[in-house]
Design a protein around this motif. Structure first.
Motif, PDB file in Angstrom:
ATOM      1  N   LYS A  40      39.687  37.712  31.346  1.00 37.30           N
ATOM      2  CA  LYS A  40      38.964  38.898  31.798  1.00 37.30           C
ATOM      3  C   LYS A  40      38.719  38.922  33.310  1.00 37.30           C
ATOM      4  CE  LYS A  40      38.672  40.618  27.722  1.00 37.30           C
ATOM      5  NZ  LYS A  40      39.503  41.812  27.377  1.00 37.30           N
ATOM      6  N   SER A  41      38.696  37.756  33.928  1.00 34.67           N
ATOM      7  CA  SER A  41      38.428  37.692  35.371  1.00 34.67           C
ATOM      8  C   SER A  41      39.549  36.930  36.057  1.00 34.67           C
ATOM      9  CB  SER A  41      37.083  37.003  35.636  1.00 34.67           C
ATOM     10  OG  SER A  41      36.021  37.717  35.042  1.00 34.67           O
ATOM     11  N   LEU A  42      40.079  37.508  37.128  1.00 36.90           N
ATOM     12  CA  LEU A  42      41.240  36.912  37.796  1.00 36.90           C
ATOM     13  C   LEU A  42      41.096  37.039  39.296  1.00 36.90           C
ATOM     14  CD1 LEU A  42      44.924  37.101  36.740  1.00 36.90           C
ATOM     15  CD2 LEU A  42      44.328  37.816  39.050  1.00 36.90           C
ATOM     16  N   LEU A  43      41.399  35.947  40.011  1.00 33.84           N
ATOM     17  CA  LEU A  43      41.387  35.941  41.474  1.00 33.84           C
ATOM     18  C   LEU A  43      42.803  35.658  41.967  1.00 33.84           C
ATOM     19  CD1 LEU A  43      39.876  36.033  44.172  1.00 33.84           C
ATOM     20  CD2 LEU A  43      39.470  33.566  43.928  1.00 33.84           C
ATOM     21  N   ALA A  44      43.441  36.659  42.574  1.00 30.39           N
ATOM     22  CA  ALA A  44      44.810  36.512  43.075  1.00 30.39           C
ATOM     23  C   ALA A  44      44.789  35.800  44.423  1.00 30.39           C
ATOM     24  CB  ALA A  44      45.479  37.880  43.210  1.00 30.39           C
ATOM     25  N   VAL A  45      45.690  34.832  44.580  1.00 30.63           N
ATOM     26  CA  VAL A  45      45.790  34.055  45.819  1.00 30.63           C
ATOM     27  C   VAL A  45      47.229  34.122  46.316  1.00 30.63           C
ATOM     28  CG1 VAL A  45      45.444  31.820  46.921  1.00 30.63           C
ATOM     29  CG2 VAL A  45      44.020  32.473  44.948  1.00 30.63           C
ATOM     30  N   PRO A  46      47.493  34.863  47.389  1.00 27.32           N
ATOM     31  CA  PRO A  46      48.853  34.911  47.955  1.00 27.32           C
ATOM     32  C   PRO A  46      49.146  33.629  48.724  1.00 27.32           C
ATOM     33  CG  PRO A  46      47.379  36.293  49.248  1.00 27.32           C
ATOM     34  CD  PRO A  46      46.561  35.734  48.117  1.00 27.32           C
ATOM     35  N   VAL A  47      49.800  32.681  48.068  1.00 24.17           N
ATOM     36  CA  VAL A  47      49.862  31.326  48.588  1.00 24.17           C
ATOM     37  C   VAL A  47      50.944  31.106  49.643  1.00 24.17           C
ATOM     38  CG1 VAL A  47      51.402  30.460  46.791  1.00 24.17           C
ATOM     39  CG2 VAL A  47      49.788  28.890  47.880  1.00 24.17           C
ATOM     40  N   SER A  48      51.978  31.931  49.662  1.00 29.42           N
ATOM     41  CA  SER A  48      53.060  31.699  50.627  1.00 29.42           C
ATOM     42  C   SER A  48      52.988  32.625  51.834  1.00 29.42           C
ATOM     43  CB  SER A  48      54.419  31.860  49.948  1.00 29.42           C
ATOM     44  OG  SER A  48      54.534  33.139  49.349  1.00 29.42           O
ATOM     45  N   PHE A  49      51.879  33.363  51.979  1.00 21.18           N
ATOM     46  CA  PHE A  49      51.715  34.307  53.081  1.00 21.18           C
ATOM     47  C   PHE A  49      50.493  33.920  53.917  1.00 21.18           C
ATOM     48  CE2 PHE A  49      53.028  36.705  49.219  1.00 21.18           C
ATOM     49  CZ  PHE A  49      54.347  36.913  49.546  1.00 21.18           C
ATOM     50  N   THR A  60      51.157  41.845  50.249  1.00 22.74           N
ATOM     51  CA  THR A  60      49.767  41.612  49.864  1.00 22.74           C
ATOM     52  C   THR A  60      49.016  42.936  49.724  1.00 22.74           C
ATOM     53  OG1 THR A  60      49.080  41.353  52.188  1.00 22.74           O
ATOM     54  CG2 THR A  60      49.714  39.365  50.990  1.00 22.74           C
ATOM     55  N   LEU A  61      49.209  43.830  50.689  1.00 21.93           N
ATOM     56  CA  LEU A  61      48.431  45.069  50.733  1.00 21.93           C
ATOM     57  C   LEU A  61      48.895  46.111  49.720  1.00 21.93           C
ATOM     58  CD1 LEU A  61      48.206  45.440  54.620  1.00 21.93           C
ATOM     59  CD2 LEU A  61      46.451  44.543  53.073  1.00 21.93           C
ATOM     60  N   GLU A  62      50.183  46.147  49.441  1.00 25.97           N
ATOM     61  CA  GLU A  62      50.695  47.140  48.495  1.00 25.97           C
ATOM     62  C   GLU A  62      51.088  46.509  47.163  1.00 25.97           C
ATOM     63  OE1 GLU A  62      53.477  49.724  46.359  1.00 25.97           O
ATOM     64  OE2 GLU A  62      54.039  47.847  47.357  1.00 25.97           O
ATOM     65  N   GLU A  63      51.909  45.467  47.217  1.00 29.03           N
ATOM     66  CA  GLU A  63      52.416  44.892  45.965  1.00 29.03           C
ATOM     67  C   GLU A  63      51.297  44.225  45.154  1.00 29.03           C
ATOM     68  OE1 GLU A  63      56.268  42.277  44.442  1.00 29.03           O
ATOM     69  OE2 GLU A  63      55.715  42.286  46.563  1.00 29.03           O
ATOM     70  N   ILE A  64      50.485  43.383  45.802  1.00 30.54           N
ATOM     71  CA  ILE A  64      49.410  42.707  45.073  1.00 30.54           C
ATOM     72  C   ILE A  64      48.211  43.629  44.879  1.00 30.54           C
ATOM     73  CG2 ILE A  64      47.733  40.818  45.127  1.00 30.54           C
ATOM     74  CD1 ILE A  64      49.788  39.099  46.511  1.00 30.54           C
ATOM     75  N   GLY A  76      39.997  40.213  41.717  1.00 27.20           N
ATOM     76  CA  GLY A  76      39.699  39.898  43.108  1.00 27.20           C
ATOM     77  C   GLY A  76      40.949  39.354  43.779  1.00 27.20           C
ATOM     78  N   ARG A  77      40.938  39.403  45.099  1.00 26.77           N
ATOM     79  CA  ARG A  77      42.096  38.870  45.828  1.00 26.77           C
ATOM     80  C   ARG A  77      41.638  38.141  47.077  1.00 26.77           C
ATOM     81  NH1 ARG A  77      45.260  39.556  50.721  1.00 26.77           N
ATOM     82  NH2 ARG A  77      45.267  41.842  50.579  1.00 26.77           N
ATOM     83  N   VAL A  78      42.142  36.920  47.266  1.00 26.80           N
ATOM     84  CA  VAL A  78      41.830  36.147  48.460  1.00 26.80           C
ATOM     85  C   VAL A  78      42.596  36.742  49.637  1.00 26.80           C
ATOM     86  CG1 VAL A  78      42.136  33.897  49.569  1.00 26.80           C
ATOM     87  CG2 VAL A  78      41.334  34.027  47.200  1.00 26.80           C
ATOM     88  N   PRO A  79      41.943  37.010  50.758  1.00 22.52           N
ATOM     89  CA  PRO A  79      42.663  37.559  51.908  1.00 22.52           C
ATOM     90  C   PRO A  79      43.605  36.528  52.508  1.00 22.52           C
ATOM     91  CG  PRO A  79      40.412  36.995  52.516  1.00 22.52           C
ATOM     92  CD  PRO A  79      40.507  36.824  51.032  1.00 22.52           C
ATOM     93  N   ALA A  80      44.606  37.001  53.232  1.00 21.47           N
ATOM     94  CA  ALA A  80      45.488  36.094  53.964  1.00 21.47           C
ATOM     95  C   ALA A  80      44.689  35.405  55.066  1.00 21.47           C
ATOM     96  CB  ALA A  80      46.665  36.859  54.550  1.00 21.47           C
ATOM     97  N   LEU A  81      45.180  34.278  55.517  1.00 19.32           N
ATOM     98  CA  LEU A  81      44.461  33.495  56.521  1.00 19.32           C
ATOM     99  C   LEU A  81      44.311  34.238  57.844  1.00 19.32           C
ATOM    100  CD1 LEU A  81      46.079  30.048  55.749  1.00 19.32           C
ATOM    101  CD2 LEU A  81      43.640  30.553  55.595  1.00 19.32           C
ATOM    102  N   ASN A  82      45.341  34.987  58.229  1.00 23.63           N
ATOM    103  CA  ASN A  82      45.309  35.744  59.483  1.00 23.63           C
ATOM    104  C   ASN A  82      44.841  34.866  60.654  1.00 23.63           C
ATOM    105  OD1 ASN A  82      46.299  38.054  58.239  1.00 23.63           O
ATOM    106  ND2 ASN A  82      44.269  38.826  57.764  1.00 23.63           N
TER     107      ASN A  82
END
Length: 474
Positions: A361-370, A377-381, A398-404
């Motif tokens: 029910k709860s998921l946190l997406a982490v874009p690990v290779s970006f 990240t902004l459109e696909e995820i 939820g989604r973890v932001p990129a490191l930037n």
């Protein structure tokens, strides 16, 4: 998509020798780029507690894998294993002019740039690898694919503001890195080289020559090495440097991968820990790592270490989280597959559906290779995968932001640059004349363009062929 890879990769021959004090990779490039990778290793003990994969000179090779050790450095071409804190001295003499070259993919600045950006992408032989007999089709095929994919890609870029933010963010990272180096008393000029859009690698290298840089560190903004990302960019640099009398003598160090660095791992863990607090029940959240995919043939046939490095990277991040008392379940999937070939599995879209069916029910997406926000990240995820997740029964997303420009991340990159400086060495200005170079003559070029144009023309004229081709590409 801003990164696409199709087909298999032909790698140079490699010979690796290791002793108890240093790890040396003596690299010999086969001029004809034969279909085999020769790898011989004399196994002995090596020093431990080192940080990133660094090679002296511009070498096109596969990094040797040493799994399971946080912060270990893999070095090549006469470069030693660097112990932590080994380099106290700084490079700031009047005679020394240090440069740092950041490598990234690039992205279209406006919607009008989308089709030419896609052409540059698909014209890369590391992205679409054609058999030798059909290499004359590379550019016509890239033109055709870019025209067919441009409308759909434009929709994606329009949804995130009409262009990619990658150049702006990379410029900000470059400025932040320069400042971080100055704090450490290292004066350096930082340059940005994009593979498929402005500022192109060629533009950055010309500026490096004009600025009379005397020592250069090449830092790809890809934590994990792949022949379709770091490998492709280094190949272009290698060709440029080898064919330039001045550049061929410039000491260069390439940081080929840095996913094991403690600063990077901790920065990722910090972001994940922070985002988990946004859920009402953080301990119940599934941590969903999504990495950019590559074709299976890259890994199984060409020896690409990307999958192993992704898996090890996630293991290290989860170990760091566990040390903080965070023991959430996690999973890994690969996104952004394109075309008819098999890509690394499991696929992100399929895993999201499966998780929903299993009652997550709860998921946190982490874009690990970006490490930068961009269309994937902004459109696909954020749009496509979020919508799919909610439709599949996942309630809390939820989604973890990129490191930037996260300060701890930038500081760690600065430390990686400083550690790499002593390894810089010049590329050999050896004779690289091959049968491939001979094909660059006017006659060969004319033949390629004629036959390629005929092929593209036939595709465009035949509705059946065009329909079949589109179904395979889109």
């Amino acid at each position: 998509m801003e990164a696409v890879a199709v087909g298999s990769r032909i790698l140079p021959q490699i010979s690796v020798h290791q002793n108890s004090e240093t790890l040396h990779h003596h690299v010999q490039l086969n001029p004809s780029f034969v279909n085999t990778t020769k790898l011989s290793v004399d196994r002995c003990s090596s020093s431990s507690d080192t940080k990133n994969s660094v090679s002296g000179g511009l070498s096109l090779r596969l990094p040797v894998q040493r799994k399971g050790i946080v912060g270990r450095t893999h070095c090549s071409a006469g470069v030693c294993m660097y112990p932590v804190g080994a380099f106290e001295s700084h490079y700031h003499s009047d005679e020394e002019k240090i440069g740092v070259l950041l490598l990234n993919l690039g992205g279209p600045d406006t919607l009008n740039d989308v089709q030419p950006f896609l052409f540059n992408l698909f014209a890369d032989p590391d992205i679409i690898r054609l058999p030798r007999l059909f290499r004359f089709l590379q550019r016509p095929l890239a033109q055709l694919i870019s025209v067919l994919r441009a409308p759909k890609s434009k929709e994606g870029y329009a949804s995130i503001g009409g262009g990619s933010p990658l150049r702006k963010i990379t410029d900000e990272q470059a400025n932040a890195l320069k400042s971080a180096l100055e704090v450490k008393e290292v004066s350096a000029d930082v340059y940005v080289a994009m593979r498929y859009w402005h500022p192109f690698t060629e533009e950055a290298v010309r500026q490096i020559k004009r600025d009379r840089i005397t020592r250069l560190v090449v830092l790809p903004l890809y934590p994990q090495y792949s022949i379709s990302t770091t490998g492709s960019s280094v190949r272009v640099l290698q060709e440029m440097f080898r064919n330039d009398a001045h550049l061929s003598r410039l000491p260069v160090a390439v940081i080929q991968s840095w996913y094991q660095r403690q600063g990077y791992i901790r920065s990722m863990a910090d972001l994940i820990e922070k985002e988990l607090q946004n859920f009402s029940n953080p301990e119940e959240v599934m941590i969903f790592f999504s990495a950019h995919g590559v074709p299976v043939s890259y890994v199984e046939n060409a020896g690409d270490p990307y999958r192993d490095q992704i898996e090890e990277c996630i293991f290290l991040i989860m170990q760091e989280l566990k040390s903080r008392g965070i023991g959430n379940d996690h999973t890994l999937a690969y996104q952004s597959r394109v075309g008819p070939v098999q890509w690394l599995k499991p696929y992100t879209d399929e895993v999201l559906v499966d998780l929903g069916q299993r009652g997550v029910k709860s998921l946190l997406a982490v874009p690990v290779s970006f490490v930068s926000e961009h269309i994937e990240t902004l459109e696909e995820i954020d749009m496509e995968y979020r919508e799919l997740a909610l439709e599949s029964g996942i309630v809390n997303w939820g989604r973890v932001p990129a490191l930037n420009c996260t300060p701890s991340f930038i500081t760690d990159l600065a430390e990686a640059v400083i550690e790499a400086l002593p390894s810089a060495m010049a590329i050999s200005n050896s004779d690289t004349t091959t049968s491939d170079n001979a094909e660059n003559g006017f006659v060969a070029y004319a033949v390629k363009m004629v036959f390629g144009s005929i092929f593209a023309f036939l595709l465009l004229l035949s509705p059946k062929l065009m329909s079949a081709f589109k179904s395979r590409v889109l």
